[in-house]
Enzyme design. Structure first.
Site, PDB file in Angstrom:
ATOM      1  CD  GLU A  14      75.085  14.049  70.845  1.00 52.78           C
ATOM      2  OE1 GLU A  14      76.106  14.624  71.686  1.00 52.78           O
ATOM      3  OE2 GLU A  14      75.036  14.452  69.727  1.00 52.78           O
ATOM      4  CB  SER A  64      21.647  57.213  79.854  1.00 53.56           C
ATOM      5  OG  SER A  64      21.435  58.616  79.907  1.00 53.56           O
TER       6      SER A  64
END
Length: 708
Positions: free
Chosen positions: A93, A396
């Protein structure tokens, strides 16, 4: 003379014109440059530059289990980035990166020659610094003004920062495709590796993505990506960064293939729950882009095994229901299901083949830290969390609150209570009982005048199975989950007292003030029910469930840290008596499936009317867990199979066998003020030394039976 005068006039006019043009040019240039500089951000912002970061979620053992992110991005210092990767970036680059001052005039000249030769303005001439200024501060549009600003910013950045600092910023912000920003995110995305483990070939492939991440994506275009990687390697070799043998070796490396994400990643219900907690607190931007580190309470290993076991067990129960309904189909065989649909034998698989849903939670008894949270079977199918969002009848499993209310009214586990038929009627204001009646036949006769009256509502509760045992001990009533004992108890101690106990334990949902509350007709969420019942296992001290230990920002600053708040809701003595009776549910009652674990467990099953909801909640001194199963449409499928709370207890046990395997088999601590005595389990009185069925019962000192 006249010619000379005219010449002077002409000369002056010419000079004025030139000066005017020059003034206009200078003024225009000044205005233009002012416009250019007005659009430039202050370069010093790079010192505090914080790109969109990934917020990471960890389990209790510091394992990374999830990431909240819009962009996959991680910041990493230059020292942790492989040298090969740094060299590859510079080689491809900006080979003059360490020489120029932000702009490469050689690169610009080279680009101009290329563009002139090809007739297209395609050749790039941007340095790494220019790319950084564009990526952080400017748009990607190709305009002259943007290019000018980019060049000016590049020079300013070079003046403000060192080369290593610029390279570090660049490598952390560059977009590399697949939602990955920065080289660390790219290493994880393409190779599922940490940066420091990248090979030379892998580093080259990542760098090769920079010009066109979509074009050189190895998942989408593997051959093109391989050619690009090899080009990067060749340039690195030409510039002396690697040797020929390293080049050849790197070119032999295989290309990465896309990793298939698990369809059902473990813990997604837990992740979604903490998102619902944290997003309103910190905001969407901070949670998804702020780089938070979120340390949670979940144990992802336990979560994973719990999900697998629950899904497997419920699938088998689904098959049992299907068989009971006469549906001959293999749920794992898609071809068989399709064939059944085509020949008309299975017109509506969803209706004819009901799918059980389930929820499961594990929490620390003392602190409230949630270790496992399962909100259903398949987060991809339904995001609805049945552990924290669904309100279902507890049946229950609500009875322990009634028993605690009785203990607070000076009942003991040996107190005889009524397991006798009772009729409740509502006169329009209150519920009352005909307690002088002793059998169902008499109650039926007594209820006849009221049934036809609009002013009275009549309710005649029954035990499961229809049998009643007369007068039994408080312990036996809980162990056998006697409905008639529960409604007689709530009638004796008062509905408001039971509501008060449930509230102190931690129940926040609305509770109907009716005698049927004793049988669990209210609707609760699993998380509040588990936290409330855990209060009894924690010597009467209530702690809320919590899911997040601490949250740190991207710089490690602690934003929040959990601090448990303890509330002494019940006495340790009454809590121990209740837990001791709940242990009997596992040893001799409806929760005997859990006895297989061979450790002290206090528990309670729950089954609602028509078997719509099945529960089991069980606790050791350290760990509490709740299991629920049922159908989302709240219907019963009794024709296919009749499930109960005992069914839920079985797969609860399968899961907890794994969860508890490393937990000591300690019993619940006996607090001060508790004594023990042998009693006759039928009469509740002291047992004679020679009695064979005597029972070793716990009492608060001074409340032991006095007679034999």
């Amino acid at each position: 003379m006249k010619k000379s005068f005219k010449k002077i006039i002409f000369t002056k006019l010419f000079l004025f014109s030139v000066l005017g043009a020059l003034f206009v040019f200078i003024l225009g240039g000044a205005i233009f440059m002012r416009y250019i500089f007005a659009g430039l951000p202050p370069v010093y912002e790079l010192e505090e530059y914080t790109p969109s970061l990934t917020s990471k979620v960890y389990d209790r053992n510091q394992k990374l289990i999830h990431e909240f992110s819009i962009e996959k991005r991680s910041m990493v210092p230059l020292a942790d980035i492989p040298v090969d990767l740094q060299n590859a970036v510079v080689a491809m680059e900006d080979r003059e990166f360490f020489e120029h001052a932000g702009l490469s005039f050689k690169g610009i000249f080279r680009a101009l020659l290329h563009d002139a030769a090809t007739g297209r303005a395609k050749q790039g001439a941007s340095t790494l610094t220019q790319q950084l200024s564009r990526g952080v501060f400017l748009s990607q549009e190709k305009k002259l003004i943007r290019k000018i600003r980019e060049a000016i910013l590049a020079v300013q950045i070079e003046h403000q920062f060192s080369k290593p600092e610029i390279l570090q910023l660049y490598l952390n912000q560059i977009y590399l495709g697949e939602g990955a920003y920065g080289v660390k995110a790219a290493a994880k995305r393409y190779f599922n590796k940490d940066l420091d483990t990248l090979t030379t070939g892998e580093a080259a492939l990542i760098v090769g993505l920079i010009p066109a991440p979509g074009r050189y994506n190895p998942f989408a275009n593997p051959k093109l990506a391989e050619q690009r990687r090899n080009l990067v390697l060749q340039v690195m070799k030409e510039q002396g960064y690697i040797k020929q043998e390293e080049l050849e070796e790197a070119k032999k490396e295989p290309m990465p293939t896309r990793q298939t994400a698990a369809e059902n990643k473990p813990g997604l219900y837990f992740i979604e729950h903490i998102r619902r907690i944290l997003e309103p607190k910190y905001g969407t931007e901070t949670l998804w882009k702020g780089g938070l580190n979120i340390y949670t309470t979940v144990d992802i290993d336990q979560q994973t095994l719990a999900e697998n076991i629950m899904n497997e067990r419920l699938q088998k129960l689904d098959e049992q229901v299907a068989k009971g309904l006469g549906i001959e189909i293999d749920p794992n065989d898609a071809e068989a299901e399709t064939a059944a649909e085509e020949d008309g034998t299975l017109t509506d698989p969803q209706a004819d083949y009901p799918r059980l849903q389930g929820a499961f939670m594990v929490r620390d008894v003392k602190t409230g830290a949630v270790r496992v949270l399962i909100g259903g079977r398949g987060f991809d199918e339904s995001k609805f969390n049945r552990a924290t969002q669904a309100k279902r009848q507890p049946g229950s499993s609500f009875k322990p609150y009634v028993w605690m209310a009785a203990l607070q009214k000076k009942y003991t586990p040996a107190t005889l209570v009524k397991d006798l038929p009772t009729m409740f009627y509502n006169d329009g204001r209150n519920w009352r009982t005909f307690n002088e009646m002793s059998d169902l036949y008499s109650l039926d006769l007594a209820s006849q005048p009221f049934i036809s009256s609009k002013d009275f509502n009549v309710w005649v509760p029954k035990n499961y199975g229809g049998r009643n045992d007369g007068w039994i001990t408080l312990r036996k009533g809980l162990e056998k989950s006697k409905n008639l004992v529960a409604v007689n108890l709530i009638d004796a101690v008062g509905v408001p007292e039971v509501v008060r106990v449930a509230r102190k334990a931690g129940i926040t949902s609305a509770l109907p003030r009716v005698p049927a509350l004793a049988l669990g007709v209210s609707v609760l969420t699993m998380d509040e029910h588990l936290a409330a019942l855990s209060t009894f296992a924690n010597a009467g001290i209530h702690t809320d469930n919590y899911y997040v230990e601490r949250v740190e920002d991207a710089n490690g600053r602690v934003l929040e840290k959990h601090v448990s708040v303890e509330d002494a809701a019940f006495s340790p003595q009454n809590s121990y008596l209740l837990i001791n009776m709940m242990k009997g549910v596992v040893q001799r009652g409806s929760g005997t499936a859990a006895a297989r674990l061979g450790r002290p467990i206090a528990g309670k099953t729950g089954t609602t009317q028509s078997h719509r909801d099945m529960w089991f909640v069980g606790m050791t001194p350290r760990t509490a867990a709740a299991a629920w199963m049922g159908y989302d449409d709240d219907t019963s499928h009794e024709k296919g199979a009749r499930f109960t709370g005992s069914t839920a207890a079985r797969w609860w046990t399968d899961i907890m066998e794994q969860v508890l395997k490393n937990e000591a088999k300690d019993d619940f601590a006996v607090p001060e003020g508790i004594s023990f005595a042998y009693i006759n389990p039928a009469t509740g009185k002291l047992a004679m030394p020679t009695e064979r069925n005597k029972f070793w019962e716990a009492f608060i000192k001074g409340t032991e039976p006095k007679s034999y």
